[in-house]
Structure formats: C-alpha cells, structure tokens
Design an enzyme around this catalytic site. Structure first.
Site, short mmCIF file in Angstrom:
data_model
loop_
_atom_site.label_atom_id
_atom_site.label_comp_id
_atom_site.label_asym_id
_atom_site.label_seq_id
_atom_site.Cartn_x
_atom_site.Cartn_y
_atom_site.Cartn_z
N ARG A 173 -50.42 9.13 9.72
CA ARG A 173 -49.61 9.01 10.93
C ARG A 173 -48.59 7.89 10.68
NH1 ARG A 173 -50.97 13.39 12.11
NH2 ARG A 173 -52.04 14.09 13.99
N GLU A 176 -41.47 11.10 15.48
CA GLU A 176 -41.03 12.39 14.92
C GLU A 176 -40.34 13.23 15.99
OE1 GLU A 176 -44.52 14.11 13.15
OE2 GLU A 176 -44.83 12.37 11.86
N HIS A 180 -43.25 16.23 8.13
CA HIS A 180 -44.65 16.46 8.54
C HIS A 180 -45.14 17.83 8.04
CE1 HIS A 180 -47.81 15.09 11.67
NE2 HIS A 180 -48.38 15.86 10.76
C1 8YV Z 1 -50.23 19.42 11.91
C2 8YV Z 1 -51.53 17.20 11.76
O1 8YV Z 1 -48.99 19.43 11.30
O2 8YV Z 1 -53.76 17.90 11.64
C3 8YV Z 1 -52.97 17.10 12.09
O3 8YV Z 1 -53.33 16.17 12.83
O4 8YV Z 1 -50.80 16.30 11.96
C4 8YV Z 1 -51.00 18.42 11.13
O5 8YV Z 1 -51.97 19.14 10.46
C5 8YV Z 1 -50.01 19.24 13.37
O6 8YV Z 1 -51.21 19.15 14.06
C6 8YV Z 1 -49.19 20.41 13.92
O7 8YV Z 1 -50.00 21.51 14.19
#
Ligand code: 8YV
Length: 306
Positions: free
Chosen positions: A224, A253, A271
């Site tokens: 993050r 973001e 991301h």
């Molecule tokens: C995804 C993420 O891009 O799992 C997570 O927490 O940040 C990523 O796998 C996000 O959740 C969008 O679906």
C-alpha cells in the site's frame, strides 16, 4: 423470486463472473438506493468506510475483491457484527511476480530502455545508462504473509538469500529474521514491501529505513502506498542516496506525486499486482462463493481473519 440485493462498489473480472453476479443478484451501484442491502461488494482499494456503513443499516457482509482491508473500517464492522471476506492465496503468485518484475525493471533499467528506444535516442546513437545486477546478494521482505512467502520462494529459487521482518519470528522458516524494517534494510540490497496497509504500517519505510538500505539499494512496494514515505523516497532518489524504486501502489491512487514522476530510476505502475486474468478470475470466483455462502447461511469460504 426476489433476488438478493448486492451493493457493488467494484466490478468483477472476467465478464462472465460479473454476468453471474448480475444474473443471481439484484445489483445496485448507488449507495443511496441501497439502504436495505445486506451485502456490499468492494475492492481492496475502495474498501468501505464507517460513513458508508452508517448508510447501510441492514448490512451483514462486506465481500472484498482483494486481500487488503485497510480501506474497510474493520472496527466498525466488528461493532456491528458485519462479516468481512477477502480473496487470499489466489493472487499471491501474481503480486509476487509483479514485485520481482519491478525489481528487474528498475535494476536493469527496462522501463527506461523502452522509453529510450521509443524516443529515438538509440537510433540517434546515444548510449543507454548501465543497469546493475539484481538477482544476487540478499533480498529483504517487509511483511511475511502469503504474498511475502510466495515472493521469498521465488527469490530463493533464483538463488538469493532471503531475509524478512514481521511482527514475530516464524519458526522453521528458511529465511533470516530481522526485528524491524531498519535492521532488514541494513542487511539487504533489494527491499520488497508486502506488508498490510493501515495505521500500523503507515510511514514504516521512512528516511531512516531508506538510509539503511543505502545508495545501492532498490525499494519495491507492492503493498500500500502509505507504507512508504513518498517524499523521503523522492528526495533519496534525487540525491542518489537510493539507487532506484519500483512502485505499484500510491497514497492517493490514481494520482502519483510529481516528485516520484520526476525522480530518477523510479518505475511506476498502476496498481497491477493482482492484475492477471487468472488471478482476477480466481478472485472474482471467491467473491461470488462468499456471497453465495452467506445468502445460503453456509460457512464463509474465506472470512477475513485478523
Ligand atoms: C486489487 C489489492 O488490485 O488485493 C488487494 O488488496 O490491492 C489488489 O489485489 C484491488 O483489490 C482491486 O480489486
């Protein structure tokens, strides 16, 4: 028959899974029209805040399409007895290979090389900058959960020594433990951030950790954005006290600070950690499985566990 309502703050990929969601549920997108929904679907990035939960008095389940729950107000969910599910394991390989790819892109200047070719600099006779070896020495992993473990397996398989820092030392781990981020950074030349986000890890990679990583160190963040102090990183890259950084996640973001865009040897991606067709399909299937299980009163396949 009335289909159960789902508030969808994120969509599912691939389209077939989204179609299944639309076929089996009455999907609402506007929180104001969803006052009686029992189920909310969201992404790791979007989460669900306390204010949003307050507008959903009948809420019983938050199904997160991802593993990060830092954007979900877990304390409020706990207080209200709202259950939370995530999509563990199925995205670990994708995020781990993204981390490795970023390290290679930075160290071997792959993204820079691509820009160099496209700008015509090669054809014009200019010389590209030299990179550095990446897969040698010691790699450090900050956060030794599922993704961290998968990455450690990859790095060990490539012949690297792996160190990790986590809340506690893991018995029987083949990798070396360091008690904190600074000690980890001091002993490695590639530092991978895979830890959970949230208030516990905010600013964990700060000026002191970057200093410990040193001027030949590469930082990769697939966790993050707020885990890394972006200002301190941009300054270290500009000053040459950090060798390079590969960043897939950011504080705000999709906005990326200009200081990182301008920083030398900094590879930026939008991301993409879990963004493979296979991972996204498996994540979406798990989201649907959790929602279906909740509606049927069956045990949840992947409840979030603290
Ligand atoms: C995804 C993420 O891009 O799992 C997570 O927490 O940040 C990523 O796998 C996000 O959740 C969008 O679906």
């Amino acid at each position: 028959m009335n289909r159960p309502k789902v508030l969808a703050l994120a969509s599912l990929k691939p389209d077939e899974t989204q179609d299944r969601l639309l076929a089996d549920y009455d999907v609402l997108y506007d929180i104001d029209a969803a006052t009686d929904v029992r189920i909310a679907l969201t992404s790791g990035a979007a989460g669900l805040s306390c204010a949003q939960m307050d507008r959903l008095p009948a809420l019983e389940l938050i199904a997160v399409n991802g593993v990060g729950v830092d954007a979900v107000d877990l304390a409020q969910a706990r207080r209200r007895g709202i259950r939370v599910t995530t999509t563990p394991d199925v995205l670990s390989a994708a995020v781990a290979e993204m981390a490795l790819g970023l390290a290679l892109a930075v160290g071997r200047r792959i993204a820079e090389g691509d820009r160099f070719v496209r700008a015509g600099s090669w054809a014009a006779g200019e010389k590209p900058a030299l990179g550095r070896p990446v897969i040698q020495g010691r790699a450090g992993i900050l956060g030794y959960g599922r993704i961290g473990h998968r990455l450690a397996d990859l790095l060990r398989g490539l012949g690297m020594d792996v160190l990790y820092a986590a809340r506690s030392e893991k018995p029987n781990s083949p990798d070396g433990f360091r008690a904190d981020a600074e000690a980890l950074a001091r002993d490695c030349n590639l530092l991978f951030v895979t830890t959970a986000g949230g208030s516990d890890t905010r600013g964990l990679v700060d000026k002191a950790v970057l200093k410990a990583l040193g001027s030949d160190g590469i930082l990769v963040n697939v966790a993050r954005g707020p885990v890394v102090d972006a200002g301190a990183l941009a300054r270290a890259l500009q000053a040459g006290t950090s060798d390079g950084a590969g960043l897939d996640v950011f504080d705000d973001e999709p906005n990326v600070p200009q200081s990182l865009i301008d920083a030398p040897n900094c590879v930026l991606t939008p991301h993409l950690g879990s963004a493979t067709d296979a991972a996204r399909a498996a994540m979406a299937a798990l989201v649907l499985d959790n929602i279906t299980a909740h509606v049927a009163g069956r045990p949840l396949p992947t409840p979030y566990e603290d």
